[in-house]
Design a protein around this motif. Structure first.
Motif, mmCIF file in Angstrom:
data_model
loop_
_atom_site.group_PDB
_atom_site.id
_atom_site.type_symbol
_atom_site.label_atom_id
_atom_site.label_comp_id
_atom_site.label_asym_id
_atom_site.label_seq_id
_atom_site.Cartn_x
_atom_site.Cartn_y
_atom_site.Cartn_z
ATOM 1 N N SER A 53 0.819 -1.220 0.000
ATOM 2 C CA SER A 53 0.000 0.000 0.000
ATOM 3 C C SER A 53 0.851 1.268 0.000
ATOM 4 N N HIS A 54 2.129 1.152 0.335
ATOM 5 C CA HIS A 54 3.017 2.323 0.358
ATOM 6 C C HIS A 54 3.743 2.552 -0.968
ATOM 7 N N TRP A 55 3.731 1.593 -1.854
ATOM 8 C CA TRP A 55 4.580 1.667 -3.038
ATOM 9 C C TRP A 55 4.205 2.815 -3.979
ATOM 10 N N ALA A 56 2.920 2.938 -4.304
ATOM 11 C CA ALA A 56 2.503 3.962 -5.260
ATOM 12 C C ALA A 56 2.817 5.362 -4.753
ATOM 13 N N VAL A 57 2.591 5.598 -3.457
ATOM 14 C CA VAL A 57 2.881 6.911 -2.881
ATOM 15 C C VAL A 57 4.373 7.202 -2.954
ATOM 16 N N LEU A 58 5.194 6.215 -2.635
ATOM 17 C CA LEU A 58 6.637 6.413 -2.704
ATOM 18 C C LEU A 58 7.089 6.702 -4.134
ATOM 19 N N ILE A 59 6.537 5.995 -5.086
ATOM 20 C CA ILE A 59 6.899 6.214 -6.491
ATOM 21 C C ILE A 59 6.609 7.658 -6.897
ATOM 22 N N GLU A 60 5.512 8.198 -6.420
ATOM 23 C CA GLU A 60 5.092 9.546 -6.805
ATOM 24 C C GLU A 60 5.805 10.650 -6.033
ATOM 25 N N THR A 61 6.319 10.360 -4.852
ATOM 26 C CA THR A 61 6.799 11.444 -3.987
ATOM 27 C C THR A 61 8.299 11.479 -3.739
ATOM 28 N N VAL A 62 9.005 10.370 -3.885
ATOM 29 C CA VAL A 62 10.427 10.402 -3.547
ATOM 30 C C VAL A 62 11.211 11.211 -4.574
ATOM 31 N N THR A 63 12.184 11.957 -4.083
ATOM 32 C CA THR A 63 13.007 12.793 -4.951
ATOM 33 C C THR A 63 14.449 12.783 -4.460
ATOM 34 N N GLY A 64 15.353 13.124 -5.357
ATOM 35 C CA GLY A 64 16.744 13.309 -4.983
ATOM 36 C C GLY A 64 17.407 12.051 -4.481
ATOM 37 N N ASP A 65 18.328 12.243 -3.534
ATOM 38 C CA ASP A 65 19.137 11.134 -3.049
ATOM 39 C C ASP A 65 18.750 10.695 -1.643
ATOM 40 N N THR A 66 17.552 11.091 -1.189
ATOM 41 C CA THR A 66 17.136 10.735 0.170
ATOM 42 C C THR A 66 16.303 9.467 0.206
ATOM 43 N N GLY A 67 15.835 8.994 -0.930
ATOM 44 C CA GLY A 67 15.049 7.774 -0.955
ATOM 45 C C GLY A 67 13.787 7.886 -0.125
ATOM 46 N N ALA A 68 13.511 6.856 0.654
ATOM 47 C CA ALA A 68 12.283 6.790 1.449
ATOM 48 C C ALA A 68 12.432 7.405 2.833
ATOM 49 N N ARG A 69 13.572 8.034 3.106
ATOM 50 C CA ARG A 69 13.814 8.552 4.458
ATOM 51 C C ARG A 69 12.707 9.466 4.951
ATOM 52 N N PRO A 70 12.297 10.504 4.204
ATOM 53 C CA PRO A 70 11.225 11.369 4.718
ATOM 54 C C PRO A 70 9.922 10.615 4.952
ATOM 55 N N TYR A 71 9.623 9.664 4.086
ATOM 56 C CA TYR A 71 8.382 8.900 4.230
ATOM 57 C C TYR A 71 8.406 8.067 5.502
ATOM 58 N N LEU A 72 9.513 7.424 5.773
ATOM 59 C CA LEU A 72 9.609 6.610 6.982
ATOM 60 C C LEU A 72 9.511 7.461 8.237
ATOM 61 N N ARG A 73 10.128 8.630 8.195
ATOM 62 C CA ARG A 73 10.072 9.517 9.362
ATOM 63 C C ARG A 73 8.661 10.013 9.626
ATOM 64 N N ALA A 74 7.849 10.075 8.578
ATOM 65 C CA ALA A 74 6.485 10.587 8.718
ATOM 66 C C ALA A 74 5.485 9.499 9.092
ATOM 67 N N HIS A 75 5.940 8.260 9.130
ATOM 68 C CA HIS A 75 5.046 7.147 9.417
ATOM 69 C C HIS A 75 5.613 6.293 10.560
ATOM 70 N N THR A 76 4.741 5.509 11.154
ATOM 71 C CA THR A 76 5.157 4.617 12.221
ATOM 72 C C THR A 76 5.818 3.381 11.624
ATOM 73 N N VAL A 77 7.065 3.169 12.003
ATOM 74 C CA VAL A 77 7.831 2.041 11.492
ATOM 75 C C VAL A 77 8.130 1.087 12.636
ATOM 76 N N GLU A 78 7.772 -0.168 12.479
ATOM 77 C CA GLU A 78 8.059 -1.171 13.497
ATOM 78 C C GLU A 78 9.551 -1.501 13.459
ATOM 79 N N GLN A 79 10.214 -1.411 14.616
ATOM 80 C CA GLN A 79 11.649 -1.635 14.698
ATOM 81 C C GLN A 79 11.937 -3.023 15.262
ATOM 82 N N ILE A 80 12.815 -3.776 14.576
ATOM 83 C CA ILE A 80 13.161 -5.131 14.988
ATOM 84 C C ILE A 80 14.660 -5.184 15.293
#
Length: 312
Positions: free
Chosen positions: A270-297
């Motif tokens: 469910s996150h793939w399409a949004v990432l495809i449309e919004t990621v820019t530059g050399d930061t990858g998914a970093r801003p997206y992960l920071r804006a969402h709850t990520v389960e840490q293992i």
């Protein structure tokens, strides 16, 4: 003096997935498909033969640092695919030119002659991920040739795996390897991310994708299996059955090493399409992960998770 284009960075130290790309929409990237089925560890396999234009066959089913939890997840993943809803892919990020390293990391071998690229593919396959998507860019044809050449030592890799595997082995492992040449890799990490996720979107039965960069040579299948299954070192008593947490289309999950974010990162569909449309530059998914709850293992007991930017 014209500066070289930015190198896509792995994001283990930055807490983001270093994600790569497949250019199927609005891109000139050429996609080659490598398909194989690997049987149980230690069993010889015949290398595939070229099929239609742009396609060839290869095998990749070894791994390092394997534990009982890896074997259990590999068996679970192999049966989950039949349901058509929970299959989990792997993604290897290997498109960068490796300016700081001095060469593309997709072409690097360790002191023992082991290809970092083949190791990354094998680790994901051994953990049960299928298909494994490999995004290449700089000197991509040479890197793709390394994967094809990997067929030649497949039996040896399986033998090494069976020698180190726990009692009961790794279960039946299988993976298709989809090699994507991302023509726009020099635009930065996000270009590779978009390409990889587009490739994954072409597989309608995938629920999530486990992302790793090529430059974490000590990453092992046990770490990938733990993050995908969300079984932590402290959740269960030693020897107890793994507690399998379902991966869904909404999953966002990341490995940590002594509290430091690293790889793999598991990203639900469910996150793939949004990432495809919004990621820019050399930061990858970093801003997206920071804006969402990520389960840490936590996986610090299984490895260092350190990415290698310069020759040691």
């Amino acid at each position: 003096m014209q500066m070289p284009p930015p190198e896509p960075q792995s994001a283990g130290t930055a807490g983001t997935p270093s994600t790569a790309g497949h250019a199927s929409t609005g891109s000139t990237a050429e996609t080659a498909k490598f398909a194989s089925t690997a049987s149980t560890a230690g069993t010889a396999e015949t290398a595939g033969t070229p099929s239609t234009a742009g396609h060839a066959s290869t095998g990749s089913t070894a791994g390092t640092g394997s534990t009982a939890e890896t074997a259990e997840f590999a068996r679970t993943a192999s049966t989950a695919g039949t349901a058509g809803t929970t299959r989990i892919a792997g993604l290897v990020l290997a498109a960068g030119a490796g300016y700081r390293y001095g060469m593309p990391k997709a072409l690097v071998h360790d002191a023992a002659g082991r290809s970092w690229l083949q190791n990354a593919v094998d680790v994901l396959a051994a953990a049960g991920c299928s298909p494994v998507i490999v995004v290449l860019g700089a000197r991509g044809a040479e890197a793709a040739a390394l994967l094809q050449a990997g067929d030649d030592d497949l039996a040896a890799r399986k033998t090494a795996l069976s020698d180190s595997a726990p009692a009961g082995g790794m279960g039946q492992l299988s993976a298709s390897v989809l090699v994507v040449q991302a023509a726009d890799w020099a635009e930065g990490l996000s270009a590779s991310l978009r390409a990889g996720l587009r490739c994954a979107l072409d597989q309608p039965d995938l629920a999530a994708i486990a992302v790793i960069p090529v430059d974490v040579p000590d990453l092992n299948a046990a770490t990938v299996a733990r993050v995908v299954s969300a079984r932590t070192a402290t959740t269960d008593a030693p020897g107890a059955p793994a507690s399998m947490a379902a991966v869904t289309h909404d999953t966002l999950r990341q490995a940590r090493f002594a509290g430091r974010p690293g790889h793999p990162v598991v990203i639900g569909r469910s996150h793939w399409a949004v990432l495809i449309e919004t990621v820019t530059g050399d930061t990858g998914a970093r801003p997206y992960l920071r804006a969402h709850t990520v389960e840490q293992i936590e996986c610090g007991d299984l490895g260092t998770g350190v990415d290698v930017d310069q020759p040691r």
